[in-house]
Design a protein around this motif. Structure first.
Motif, PDB file in Angstrom:
ATOM      1  N   GLU A 217      53.517-100.274 -59.990  1.00  0.00           N
ATOM      2  CA  GLU A 217      54.593-100.804 -60.815  1.00  0.00           C
ATOM      3  C   GLU A 217      54.645-100.105 -62.173  1.00  0.00           C
ATOM      4  O   GLU A 217      53.778 -99.284 -62.508  1.00  0.00           O
ATOM      5  CB  GLU A 217      54.405-102.309 -60.996  1.00  0.00           C
ATOM      6  CG  GLU A 217      54.446-103.092 -59.698  1.00  0.00           C
ATOM      7  CD  GLU A 217      55.846-103.127 -59.086  1.00  0.00           C
ATOM      8  OE1 GLU A 217      56.822-102.849 -59.812  1.00  0.00           O
ATOM      9  OE2 GLU A 217      55.955-103.432 -57.881  1.00  0.00           O
ATOM     10  N   LYS A 218      55.680-100.443 -62.944  1.00  0.00           N
ATOM     11  CA  LYS A 218      55.862 -99.829 -64.254  1.00  0.00           C
ATOM     12  C   LYS A 218      54.759-100.213 -65.228  1.00  0.00           C
ATOM     13  O   LYS A 218      54.488 -99.483 -66.186  1.00  0.00           O
ATOM     14  CB  LYS A 218      57.226-100.221 -64.814  1.00  0.00           C
ATOM     15  CG  LYS A 218      58.382 -99.617 -64.039  1.00  0.00           C
ATOM     16  CD  LYS A 218      59.718 -99.935 -64.672  1.00  0.00           C
ATOM     17  CE  LYS A 218      60.076-101.410 -64.472  1.00  0.00           C
ATOM     18  NZ  LYS A 218      61.418-101.714 -64.987  1.00  0.00           N
ATOM     19  N   ASP A 219      54.122-101.362 -64.988  1.00  0.00           N
ATOM     20  CA  ASP A 219      53.005-101.772 -65.845  1.00  0.00           C
ATOM     21  C   ASP A 219      51.656-101.330 -65.286  1.00  0.00           C
ATOM     22  O   ASP A 219      50.605-101.683 -65.822  1.00  0.00           O
ATOM     23  CB  ASP A 219      53.009-103.290 -66.034  1.00  0.00           C
ATOM     24  CG  ASP A 219      52.938-104.037 -64.702  1.00  0.00           C
ATOM     25  OD1 ASP A 219      52.999-103.374 -63.643  1.00  0.00           O
ATOM     26  OD2 ASP A 219      52.837-105.277 -64.722  1.00  0.00           O
ATOM     27  N   GLY A 220      51.636-100.551 -64.151  1.00  0.00           N
ATOM     28  CA  GLY A 220      50.397-100.056 -63.579  1.00  0.00           C
ATOM     29  C   GLY A 220      49.763-100.959 -62.552  1.00  0.00           C
ATOM     30  O   GLY A 220      48.733-100.606 -61.968  1.00  0.00           O
ATOM     31  N   LYS A 221      50.352-102.099 -62.265  1.00  0.00           N
ATOM     32  CA  LYS A 221      49.785-103.011 -61.272  1.00  0.00           C
ATOM     33  C   LYS A 221      50.151-102.547 -59.863  1.00  0.00           C
ATOM     34  O   LYS A 221      51.217-101.990 -59.629  1.00  0.00           O
ATOM     35  CB  LYS A 221      50.316-104.427 -61.519  1.00  0.00           C
ATOM     36  CG  LYS A 221      49.652-105.487 -60.672  1.00  0.00           C
ATOM     37  CD  LYS A 221      50.169-106.874 -61.031  1.00  0.00           C
ATOM     38  CE  LYS A 221      49.505-107.939 -60.180  1.00  0.00           C
ATOM     39  NZ  LYS A 221      50.012-109.289 -60.500  1.00  0.00           N
ATOM     40  N   LEU A 222      49.239-102.776 -58.875  1.00  0.00           N
ATOM     41  CA  LEU A 222      49.467-102.378 -57.492  1.00  0.00           C
ATOM     42  C   LEU A 222      50.062-103.551 -56.722  1.00  0.00           C
ATOM     43  O   LEU A 222      49.475-104.635 -56.674  1.00  0.00           O
ATOM     44  CB  LEU A 222      48.152-101.932 -56.834  1.00  0.00           C
ATOM     45  CG  LEU A 222      47.348-100.844 -57.564  1.00  0.00           C
ATOM     46  CD1 LEU A 222      46.147-100.433 -56.739  1.00  0.00           C
ATOM     47  CD2 LEU A 222      48.222 -99.642 -57.883  1.00  0.00           C
ATOM     48  N   THR A 223      51.237-103.315 -56.114  1.00  0.00           N
ATOM     49  CA  THR A 223      51.917-104.350 -55.340  1.00  0.00           C
ATOM     50  C   THR A 223      52.327-103.784 -53.987  1.00  0.00           C
ATOM     51  O   THR A 223      52.211-102.584 -53.736  1.00  0.00           O
ATOM     52  CB  THR A 223      53.151-104.867 -56.093  1.00  0.00           C
ATOM     53  OG1 THR A 223      54.068-103.773 -56.304  1.00  0.00           O
ATOM     54  CG2 THR A 223      52.770-105.468 -57.438  1.00  0.00           C
TER      55      THR A 223
END
Length: 272
Positions: A217-223
């Protein structure tokens, strides 16, 4: 007389009747059959041993060599090689050497007499009349100054392409790919410390790679973590759990803005 058997024991008694039977000839003749049989058996055994001794020696030597080879060939357990990132581009091909150019040897100069030379060297007078090329031209200091301007509107810059906030970009077609803090080597080091081998996989000796895909994601979280090719026995669930618990990545950049990027990776399960 054709049926007469002089080797029968009855003839031995007739010959030695009323004689000393303790004499050596009587004992030798009496035990002749047994001694002959024993000699034949012992001679046969010695012959067989001498005949098959080379083969027996080769068999014994072969078994000894095999035991030495078995002692030398000990099983060595090597650590598994680090997993290779499938997105890593292959090295560039080696350029072939330039073609060989044949060198032509310069022929020696041929000296001709002055009579055969047609062109005569220029004289000093001709050199004065010759045009040496460009010359400095003095302009008129009283003339009006004219500044030439470009005609038309000129090339225009293309407008920046708007970035779709919800679009998921491909890993290859993006300007700056997402990256784990410290690089992919740090990420695999994190996987090696965080993965707990499932007991069912250990019991069934399940080893191999689990291929997964996820979105950074744009915030670096993996989804959106999905298993594209799994092993089973709890390894797929363990790989998903470790990715969900992963620290945040550096997001991908497109046109100077962070965007969502799809990423593929494999997690290697190996029993030591």
């Amino acid at each position: 007389m054709s049926k007469l058997d002089i080797f029968r024991k009855e003839w031995l008694e007739v010959v030695f009747a009323d004689k000393n039977k303790n004499y050596g000839a009587y004992q030798l003749r009496k035990t002749n059959g047994a001694n002959t049989t024993k000699a034949l058996i012992i001679g046969s055994i010695i012959f067989l041993v001498l005949f098959f001794s080379p083969k027996i020696y080769s068999l014994i030597k072969g078994s000894m060599d095999q035991q030495e080879d078995q002692v030398k060939a000990q099983e060595v357990i090597l650590a598994p090689p680090p997993p290779v990132n499938p997105e890593t581009p292959p090295p560039p091909p080696v350029e072939p050497p330039p073609p060989k150019v044949d060198q032509v040897k310069m022929p020696p100069p041929i000296v001709k007499p002055d009579i055969e030379v047609r062109d005569e060297p220029p004289t000093v007078e001709k050199l004065k009349e010759a045009d040496p090329g460009q010359r400095d031209i003095k302009g008129d200091p009283t003339a009006d100054i004219v500044i030439a301007e470009p005609v038309g509107e000129g090339p225009k810059r293309e407008a920046a392409v708007a970035v779709d906030d919800n679009k998921v970009y491909d890993f290859v077609s993006i300007e700056k790919q997402p990256e784990y803090p410290g690089g992919i080597a740090k990420f695999y080091k994190y996987l090696g410390g965080a993965i707990k081998y499932p007991p069912m996989a250990q019991e069934n000796n399940v080893q191999g790679k689990v291929f997964l895909s996820f979105v950074v994601e744009k915030d670096g979280k993996l989804t959106d973590i999905q298993v594209t090719r799994g092993l089973g026995s709890g390894t797929d669930e363990e790989a998903i759990r470790v990715l969900k618990a992963s620290p945040r990545w550096n997001p991908g950049i497109q046109n100077g803005k962070p965007v969502r990027v799809k990423y593929n990776i494999n997690v290697n399960f190996t029993l030591n």
